[in-house]
Design an enzyme around this catalytic site. Sequence first.
Site, PDB file in Angstrom:
ATOM      1  N   ASP A  57     -16.978  -7.110   9.539  1.00 40.27           N
ATOM      2  CA  ASP A  57     -17.740  -7.176  10.778  1.00 40.27           C
ATOM      3  C   ASP A  57     -17.314  -8.418  11.547  1.00 40.27           C
ATOM      4  O   ASP A  57     -17.355  -9.526  11.013  1.00 40.27           O
ATOM      5  CB  ASP A  57     -19.229  -7.234  10.438  1.00 40.27           C
ATOM      6  CG  ASP A  57     -20.118  -7.178  11.670  1.00 40.27           C
ATOM      7  OD1 ASP A  57     -19.579  -7.262  12.787  1.00 40.27           O
ATOM      8  OD2 ASP A  57     -21.335  -7.058  11.510  1.00 40.27           O
ATOM      9  N   ARG A 111     -22.366 -16.903   6.280  1.00 39.91           N
ATOM     10  CA  ARG A 111     -22.027 -17.137   7.685  1.00 39.91           C
ATOM     11  C   ARG A 111     -21.790 -18.630   7.876  1.00 39.91           C
ATOM     12  O   ARG A 111     -22.709 -19.393   8.182  1.00 39.91           O
ATOM     13  CB  ARG A 111     -23.175 -16.641   8.582  1.00 39.91           C
ATOM     14  CG  ARG A 111     -23.548 -15.156   8.357  1.00 39.91           C
ATOM     15  CD  ARG A 111     -22.864 -14.236   9.320  1.00 39.91           C
ATOM     16  NE  ARG A 111     -23.160 -12.834   9.025  1.00 39.91           N
ATOM     17  CZ  ARG A 111     -24.169 -12.145   9.548  1.00 39.91           C
ATOM     18  NH1 ARG A 111     -24.990 -12.730  10.401  1.00 39.91           N
ATOM     19  NH2 ARG A 111     -24.338 -10.871   9.252  1.00 39.91           N
ATOM     20  N   GLN A 126     -29.542  -8.855   3.276  1.00 39.43           N
ATOM     21  CA  GLN A 126     -30.225  -7.774   3.966  1.00 39.43           C
ATOM     22  C   GLN A 126     -30.007  -6.450   3.247  1.00 39.43           C
ATOM     23  O   GLN A 126     -29.113  -6.314   2.423  1.00 39.43           O
ATOM     24  CB  GLN A 126     -29.768  -7.668   5.424  1.00 39.43           C
ATOM     25  CG  GLN A 126     -28.304  -7.312   5.624  1.00 39.43           C
ATOM     26  CD  GLN A 126     -27.917  -7.317   7.101  1.00 39.43           C
ATOM     27  OE1 GLN A 126     -28.391  -8.116   7.886  1.00 39.43           O
ATOM     28  NE2 GLN A 126     -27.027  -6.423   7.478  1.00 39.43           N
ATOM     29  N   ASP A 237     -32.421  -3.460  18.482  1.00 37.77           N
ATOM     30  CA  ASP A 237     -32.951  -4.495  17.604  1.00 37.77           C
ATOM     31  C   ASP A 237     -34.470  -4.354  17.552  1.00 37.77           C
ATOM     32  O   ASP A 237     -35.107  -4.062  18.571  1.00 37.77           O
ATOM     33  CB  ASP A 237     -32.619  -5.907  18.121  1.00 37.77           C
ATOM     34  CG  ASP A 237     -31.164  -6.286  17.917  1.00 37.77           C
ATOM     35  OD1 ASP A 237     -30.457  -5.569  17.181  1.00 37.77           O
ATOM     36  OD2 ASP A 237     -30.730  -7.297  18.510  1.00 37.77           O
ATOM     37  N   GLU A 250     -36.445 -11.393  15.007  1.00 38.49           N
ATOM     38  CA  GLU A 250     -35.687 -10.159  14.797  1.00 38.49           C
ATOM     39  C   GLU A 250     -35.694  -9.813  13.307  1.00 38.49           C
ATOM     40  O   GLU A 250     -35.290 -10.613  12.470  1.00 38.49           O
ATOM     41  CB  GLU A 250     -34.242 -10.326  15.273  1.00 38.49           C
ATOM     42  CG  GLU A 250     -33.414  -9.061  15.110  1.00 38.49           C
ATOM     43  CD  GLU A 250     -31.940  -9.268  15.424  1.00 38.49           C
ATOM     44  OE1 GLU A 250     -31.098  -8.702  14.702  1.00 38.49           O
ATOM     45  OE2 GLU A 250     -31.632 -10.017  16.383  1.00 38.49           O
ATOM     46  N   SER A 253     -31.483  -4.809  12.935  1.00 36.30           N
ATOM     47  CA  SER A 253     -30.532  -4.398  13.956  1.00 36.30           C
ATOM     48  C   SER A 253     -29.947  -3.068  13.509  1.00 36.30           C
ATOM     49  O   SER A 253     -29.595  -2.907  12.332  1.00 36.30           O
ATOM     50  CB  SER A 253     -29.433  -5.453  14.105  1.00 36.30           C
ATOM     51  OG  SER A 253     -28.478  -5.040  15.048  1.00 36.30           O
TER      52      SER A 253
END
Length: 336
Positions: A57, A111, A126, A237, A250, A253
Amino acid sequence: MEHLIIPENYSSALNLHDTQIGIKTVKDFFQSLLVRHLNLLRVSAPLFIDPASGMNDNLNGYERPVSFGILEQNDYRAEVVQSLAKWKRYALEEYGFSLGEGLYTDMNAIRRDETTDNIHSIFVDQWDWEKIIDKKDRNLETLKATVCDVYKALRKTEMYMAIQYDYIEEILPREIFFITTQELADMFPDNTPKEREYFITKAKGAVCIMQIGDKLENGEPHDGRAPDYDDWALNADILVYYPVLDIALELSSMGIRVDKEALLSQLEKAGCPERAELPFQKAILNEELPYTIGGGIGQSRICMFFLRKAHIGEVQCSIWPEEIRKEAEAHGIQLL
């Protein structure tokens, strides 16, 4: 601390030991609902992939994936996944799933370029899920129905947690409010995208913001989205108002995935038409992969929300700047 919100008079209702019990309670209950509502089967997923596959991604296009050399393969580079958005669609075909069936898995990622704060960590965990749909169901009705299924699971989880823990009150509204990014921009033309999200989410309690990635009428996108998995006209989202921090949070997504036409158009708009030559993207252009809808749901995010924690580091283990750790500790926020 620029990236740390300290709620006034905050005190966690659970100690570290009981927080671990709470995390498991949230995850077990929500996961079981998600599987039933979306007809999903748990599968094994990769932690790292071959960058030449085109399956990693790209997120917003500037984040650097973590990579490492494999000794026995002449130091050939592998990349830690940034999400499994593309891999899942490939897996549905490879594993022999049928129309209406889906998969889910635990996705863990690093990340390295993330700016950390109360809700962002360099460690991402997630539930990644993906489901096969018919070509004729690539529409807003399918997207909205799926959003409602996910939201229903979130509401039921909050109801369950409110029964298990006296300090938790139900705050999610019965229905989720749907709005497109352009409608949101028209409503709040003088505000930034993040400010718009905050205003609408605080007003409605739970919001589904649709059509993210393409440029709005003002020439700017609402937010970045990689061009080769979500169809920018058919994605969304889920955000909820979180009073502990007074923010729009959030939680998920998702989107209907690109078909051949959407992929070519979005690669062109994103200025990276050369990605059409990568194996995964070629498989879409050659119509070798199923039509799908899929998404990610933040595990630590929903644990933080349902346990009413002030910092994501209270429900997951990560590395934080020393000044953040000290400031959090001074205000009763115990980072794992």
